[in-house]
Design a protein around this motif. Structure first.
Motif: not given
Length: 113
Positions: A4-18, A95-109
């Motif tokens: 879980x800590x590995x996911x937590x560290x990655x999620x902190x870097x993904x915009x809009x993730x909480x 990262x791919x799971x996150x990409x599925x739920x964010x706006x496309x422009x944000x994933x592209x950025x």
């Protein structure tokens, strides 16, 4: 082995993730959409994944991936055993799971094309 800590560290870097604790389960979401959720004992993880592709994913790695509960089969979701998941693969899946739920422009950025 992924944690879980590995996911937590990655999620902190993904915009809009909480991160949220819901019914004693750690979940990561964007807005109201959950893209990663852990079992209560943190041995398995469910994540957003295209349901059209999940049977092939499970067939290719049946020791790692498995179907969600019957009530969740209608969703774009797959589950995996954390003890069998290495950190590089974890990063790709989350990262791919996150990409599925964010706006496309944000994933592209964040990730490019």
């Amino acid at each position: 082995m992924a944690t879980v800590d590995d996911v937590r560290a990655l999620a902190r870097t993904l915009p809009r993730s909480s991160e949220h604790l819901i019914r004693d389960r750690v979940k990561f979401r964007v807005g109201q959409i959950v893209y990663v959720a852990f079992s209560r004992d943190e041995t398995t993880m469910g994540l957003a994944y295209p349901k059209e592709q999940r049977d092939a994913l499970i067939a290719g790695e049946p020791d790692l991936f498995f179907l969600p509960e019957a009530s969740d089969l209608r969703y774009n979701w797959v589950c995996c055993h954390l003890a069998r998941l290495d950190r590089d693969y974890l990063e790709e899946l989350v990262t791919e799971a996150w990409r599925m739920v964010v706006p496309k422009f944000l994933a592209r950025q964040r990730l490019g094309s």
